[in-house]
Design a protein around this motif. Structure first.
Motif, short mmCIF file in Angstrom:
data_model
loop_
_atom_site.label_atom_id
_atom_site.label_comp_id
_atom_site.label_asym_id
_atom_site.label_seq_id
_atom_site.Cartn_x
_atom_site.Cartn_y
_atom_site.Cartn_z
N LEU A 92 0.67 -1.27 0.08
CA LEU A 92 -0.13 0.05 -0.06
C LEU A 92 1.02 1.46 -0.07
O LEU A 92 0.60 2.08 -0.71
N LEU A 93 2.05 1.02 0.55
CA LEU A 93 2.87 2.46 0.81
C LEU A 93 3.47 2.60 -0.65
O LEU A 93 3.61 3.94 -1.01
N VAL A 94 3.91 1.64 -1.03
CA VAL A 94 4.53 1.68 -2.53
C VAL A 94 3.80 2.22 -3.65
O VAL A 94 3.78 3.15 -4.22
N HIS A 95 2.43 1.61 -3.34
CA HIS A 95 1.33 2.16 -4.29
C HIS A 95 1.12 3.49 -4.17
O HIS A 95 0.93 4.34 -5.23
N ALA A 96 0.90 4.12 -2.93
CA ALA A 96 0.98 5.37 -2.77
C ALA A 96 1.86 6.30 -3.19
O ALA A 96 1.65 7.32 -3.73
N ARG A 97 3.03 6.02 -2.98
CA ARG A 97 4.27 6.61 -3.29
C ARG A 97 4.49 6.71 -4.79
O ARG A 97 4.60 7.74 -5.45
N ALA A 98 3.75 5.75 -5.64
CA ALA A 98 4.08 5.53 -6.99
C ALA A 98 2.95 6.46 -7.49
O ALA A 98 3.19 7.17 -8.68
N GLN A 99 1.77 6.56 -6.95
CA GLN A 99 0.81 7.92 -7.40
C GLN A 99 1.13 8.81 -7.32
O GLN A 99 0.92 10.10 -8.04
N TRP A 100 1.91 9.35 -6.13
CA TRP A 100 2.44 10.88 -5.73
C TRP A 100 3.50 11.00 -6.78
O TRP A 100 3.68 12.25 -7.25
N LYS A 101 4.37 10.12 -7.07
CA LYS A 101 5.69 10.34 -8.09
C LYS A 101 5.02 10.46 -9.61
O LYS A 101 5.49 11.28 -10.35
N HIS A 102 3.71 9.66 -9.94
CA HIS A 102 3.18 9.99 -11.31
C HIS A 102 2.45 11.56 -11.16
O HIS A 102 2.83 12.06 -12.28
N ALA A 103 2.04 11.97 -10.26
CA ALA A 103 1.49 13.26 -10.34
C ALA A 103 2.47 14.33 -10.37
O ALA A 103 2.23 15.56 -10.97
N LEU A 104 3.50 14.15 -9.72
CA LEU A 104 4.70 15.03 -9.66
C LEU A 104 5.57 15.11 -11.12
O LEU A 104 5.86 15.93 -11.68
N ARG A 105 5.65 13.77 -11.49
CA ARG A 105 6.59 13.78 -12.76
C ARG A 105 6.07 14.02 -14.15
O ARG A 105 6.57 14.37 -15.14
N ASN A 106 4.76 14.08 -14.11
CA ASN A 106 3.59 14.28 -15.36
C ASN A 106 2.93 15.61 -15.28
O ASN A 106 2.75 15.91 -14.40
N GLY A 107 2.76 15.86 -16.42
CA GLY A 107 1.42 17.15 -16.50
C GLY A 107 2.51 18.36 -16.60
O GLY A 107 3.62 18.31 -16.85
N PRO A 108 1.65 19.41 -16.41
CA PRO A 108 2.48 20.75 -16.44
C PRO A 108 3.41 21.11 -15.64
O PRO A 108 4.47 22.00 -15.96
N LEU A 109 3.79 20.38 -14.66
CA LEU A 109 4.92 20.53 -13.66
C LEU A 109 6.25 20.11 -14.34
O LEU A 109 7.27 20.60 -14.30
N ALA A 110 6.24 19.01 -15.15
CA ALA A 110 7.29 18.64 -15.94
C ALA A 110 7.53 19.66 -17.14
O ALA A 110 8.78 19.88 -17.14
N GLY A 111 6.63 20.31 -17.49
CA GLY A 111 7.10 21.06 -18.45
C GLY A 111 7.51 22.52 -17.95
O GLY A 111 8.47 23.11 -18.38
N TYR A 112 7.01 22.90 -16.66
CA TYR A 112 7.77 23.87 -16.03
C TYR A 112 9.15 23.66 -15.49
O TYR A 112 10.06 24.35 -15.80
N ARG A 113 9.65 22.37 -15.10
CA ARG A 113 11.00 21.90 -14.96
C ARG A 113 11.73 22.14 -16.20
O ARG A 113 12.86 22.47 -16.09
#
Length: 291
Positions: A92-113
């Motif tokens: 469950l912890l690994v799944h929660a962290r994977a979801q957080w990483k996906h939200a951080l690494r993808n989308g407009p934040l990736a473009g801003y970086r």
């Protein structure tokens, strides 16, 4: 970005891919506020809390065997349940962290970086970079789950000849440019970069060893097994680990002061017009914490 048309055009191209105008300050400010709140929500999902509680239950359940005859009578079943709880909690912890990483690494934040990486490659000094944008800890330590990409340095843009022709000639000769020296990196700063991410485990490890020693003694007293008293040897080991962590912490604090002086000197040199070297993730985290 207005200081270099190449960076402005690159930011617009990146924005076209992500559907965001990265040259619009208001839009970027709203984007960062919304995404930060979304990432905080991801970290507080029920799966993360449930996984942590399940993992703790699986890890500490075996410690209750010496204290409860009912658990001792079903030893293999209790150990099997503890193992299953540990596996489920970790999943469950690994799944929660994977979801957080996906939200951080993808989308407009990736473009801003990407935009920040392009600006840095063109020699534009970046403003304060919050740790959460790179997925670093609150204190700014570590490389982070989504660091700003690094691109090869780009030569400064050539002067615009049409602008120089239209500009009136100065009445008096321009003063000679003053060269600003960049301070060299002391060896203490390099030592800090190697130690910045080290340690941090002494308190937890020492506490676990101390609890294991106390649990062994409790088991020996409760069950009457003299072997459990051997766990007392873990207590001095825990004390030694605590002392080693305290010594490392003092050394790291001394090196931190030297590193802080160095980054402050780099800031002053950059403000005076010098092109300073790229800071390591450890020094960037120190600078973020200082600001």
């Amino acid at each position: 970005m207005r200081s270099d048309t190449r960076v402005r055009e690159a930011a617009r191209d990146i924005g076209a891919r992500y559907g965001v105008d990265y040259t619009d300050d208001a839009a970027v400010t709203a984007l960062l506020a919304e995404r930060r709140k979304s990432l905080e929500t991801e970290q507080r999902r029920p799966a993360a809390y449930l996984g942590l509680l399940t993992l703790m239950a699986g890890m500490f359940l075996p410690f209750g065997i010496p204290l409860s005859p009912a658990l001792g009578a079903h030893l293999f079943a209790v150990l099997g349940a503890a193992g299953a709880l540990t596996v489920v909690g970790a999943a469950l912890l690994v799944h929660a962290r994977a979801q957080w990483k996906h939200a951080l690494r993808n989308g407009p934040l990736a473009g801003y970086r990407e935009v920040l990486g392009v600006a840095r490659a063109h020699g534009i000094p970046l403003a304060h970079i919050p740790p959460w944008l790179e997925g670093r800890t609150t204190g700014g330590g570590g490389k982070g789950a989504a660091p700003i990409p690094t691109y090869p340095p780009v030569e400064p843009a050539p002067a615009d000849p049409s602008r120089s022709k239209s500009a009136p000639a100065p009445a008096t000769p321009a003063p000679a440019s003053v060269s600003v020296s960049v301070p060299p990196k002391p060896s203490a700063v390099s030592d800090y970069e190697h130690m910045a991410d080290a340690g941090g485990w002494h308190d937890e490890t020492g506490c676990l060893l101390f609890l294991a020693g106390a649990g062994g003694v409790t088991w020996a007293v409760t069950v009457g097994t003299a072997v459990g008293y051997a766990a007392l040897l873990l207590v001095p080991v825990a004390a030694w680990i605590w002392l080693a962590g305290r010594r490392q912490g003092r050394e790291k604090e001394e090196l931190r002061e030297e590193a802080l002086k160095y980054v402050t000197a780099l800031e002053a040199a950059q403000a005076a017009g010098a092109r300073v070297p790229e800071l390591s993730p450890q020094l960037r985290a120190l600078l973020d914490d200082h600001h």
